[in-house]
Motif scaffolding. Structure first.
Motif, PDB file in Angstrom:
ATOM      1  N   CYS A 268      -3.035   9.799  -2.639  1.00 24.04           N
ATOM      2  CA  CYS A 268      -2.215   8.969  -3.531  1.00 24.04           C
ATOM      3  C   CYS A 268      -0.872   9.619  -3.829  1.00 24.04           C
ATOM      4  O   CYS A 268       0.161   8.940  -3.822  1.00 24.04           O
ATOM      5  N   GLU A 269      -0.866  10.907  -4.067  1.00 22.64           N
ATOM      6  CA  GLU A 269       0.397  11.594  -4.359  1.00 22.64           C
ATOM      7  C   GLU A 269       1.370  11.465  -3.195  1.00 22.64           C
ATOM      8  O   GLU A 269       2.559  11.218  -3.388  1.00 22.64           O
ATOM      9  N   ASN A 270       0.871  11.628  -1.992  1.00 26.77           N
ATOM     10  CA  ASN A 270       1.745  11.540  -0.816  1.00 26.77           C
ATOM     11  C   ASN A 270       2.334  10.146  -0.635  1.00 26.77           C
ATOM     12  O   ASN A 270       3.528  10.009  -0.388  1.00 26.77           O
ATOM     13  N   ILE A 271       1.508   9.129  -0.753  1.00 25.85           N
ATOM     14  CA  ILE A 271       2.046   7.790  -0.505  1.00 25.85           C
ATOM     15  C   ILE A 271       2.865   7.288  -1.694  1.00 25.85           C
ATOM     16  O   ILE A 271       3.802   6.528  -1.510  1.00 25.85           O
ATOM     17  N   GLN A 272       2.534   7.743  -2.897  1.00 23.09           N
ATOM     18  CA  GLN A 272       3.357   7.376  -4.053  1.00 23.09           C
ATOM     19  C   GLN A 272       4.725   8.030  -3.956  1.00 23.09           C
ATOM     20  O   GLN A 272       5.711   7.490  -4.445  1.00 23.09           O
TER      21      GLN A 272
ATOM     22  N   CYS B 278      -4.414   3.592  -5.638  1.00 19.96           N
ATOM     23  CA  CYS B 278      -3.304   4.532  -5.865  1.00 19.96           C
ATOM     24  C   CYS B 278      -2.221   3.929  -6.764  1.00 19.96           C
ATOM     25  O   CYS B 278      -1.181   4.543  -6.968  1.00 19.96           O
ATOM     26  N   ARG B 279      -2.482   2.735  -7.262  1.00 24.91           N
ATOM     27  CA  ARG B 279      -1.555   2.049  -8.169  1.00 24.91           C
ATOM     28  C   ARG B 279      -0.172   1.846  -7.554  1.00 24.91           C
ATOM     29  O   ARG B 279       0.845   2.230  -8.114  1.00 24.91           O
ATOM     30  N   MET B 280      -0.185   1.253  -6.366  1.00 25.23           N
ATOM     31  CA  MET B 280       1.074   0.930  -5.699  1.00 25.23           C
ATOM     32  C   MET B 280       0.895  -0.324  -4.851  1.00 25.23           C
ATOM     33  O   MET B 280      -0.220  -0.694  -4.517  1.00 25.23           O
ATOM     34  N   GLU B 281       1.997  -0.940  -4.533  1.00 26.23           N
ATOM     35  CA  GLU B 281       1.943  -2.165  -3.745  1.00 26.23           C
ATOM     36  C   GLU B 281       1.736  -1.852  -2.269  1.00 26.23           C
ATOM     37  O   GLU B 281       2.351  -0.955  -1.716  1.00 26.23           O
ATOM     38  N   THR B 282       0.833  -2.590  -1.659  1.00 22.85           N
ATOM     39  CA  THR B 282       0.591  -2.488  -0.225  1.00 22.85           C
ATOM     40  C   THR B 282       0.850  -3.869   0.364  1.00 22.85           C
ATOM     41  O   THR B 282       0.038  -4.774   0.191  1.00 22.85           O
ATOM     42  N   PRO B 283       1.975  -4.056   1.042  1.00 18.54           N
ATOM     43  CA  PRO B 283       2.283  -5.387   1.560  1.00 18.54           C
ATOM     44  C   PRO B 283       1.366  -5.792   2.712  1.00 18.54           C
ATOM     45  O   PRO B 283       0.754  -4.950   3.355  1.00 18.54           O
ATOM     46  N   ASP B 284       1.306  -7.074   2.938  1.00 12.62           N
ATOM     47  CA  ASP B 284       0.563  -7.588   4.078  1.00 12.62           C
ATOM     48  C   ASP B 284       1.289  -7.133   5.345  1.00 12.62           C
ATOM     49  O   ASP B 284       2.518  -7.198   5.405  1.00 12.62           O
ATOM     50  N   PRO B 285       0.554  -6.641   6.356  1.00 11.75           N
ATOM     51  CA  PRO B 285       1.220  -6.171   7.575  1.00 11.75           C
ATOM     52  C   PRO B 285       2.136  -7.207   8.219  1.00 11.75           C
ATOM     53  O   PRO B 285       3.161  -6.861   8.796  1.00 11.75           O
ATOM     54  N   SER B 286       1.781  -8.486   8.099  1.00 13.33           N
ATOM     55  CA  SER B 286       2.609  -9.516   8.713  1.00 13.33           C
ATOM     56  C   SER B 286       3.993  -9.616   8.067  1.00 13.33           C
ATOM     57  O   SER B 286       4.901 -10.198   8.645  1.00 13.33           O
TER      58      SER B 286
END
Length: 108
Positions: free
Chosen positions: A56-60, A91-99
């Motif tokens: 989580c720290e890395n992707i945040q 991780c309390r962050m937005e993960t967009p749809d791959p499309s």
């Protein structure tokens, strides 16, 4: 007085332009290797219900990099999986749809 006013306005424009350029120059450099600690989360499936702190720290620390991660053939299958949405939530962050990622047509 008009000359002084024009000078102040011109200097203000220069200062604002420099601040915007500095902000753009400080954009996050997306490093897909920072996603690697998260692979355990995907491989663990139900036995690993939450990602660990380094993941989580890395992707945040790299907001907005999801669509860059998906370009890396080593991690695309993880980033494009349905579990990626769960990772974003955990991780309390937005993960967009791959499309929604420009040019994404699937993982190799």
């Amino acid at each position: 007085m008009n000359t002084q006013h024009a000078f102040v306005v011109a200097m203000s424009v220069v200062a604002i332009t420099l601040m915007v350029e500095m902000h753009l120059g400080m954009a996050v450099d997306c490093d897909s290797s920072k996603f690697e600690p998260c692979i355990q989360y995907f491989a663990g499936g139900a036995s690993l219900p939450t990602p660990d702190a380094p993941c989580c720290e890395n992707i945040q620390g790299q907001p907005g990099c999801y669509c860059e991660y998906i370009k890396d053939p080593k991690i695309c299958k993880y980033v494009a999986s349905p579990r990626a949405k769960e990772l974003g939530t955990a991780c309390r962050m937005e993960t967009p749809d791959p499309s929604s990622c420009p040019g994404f047509t699937g993982c190799p």
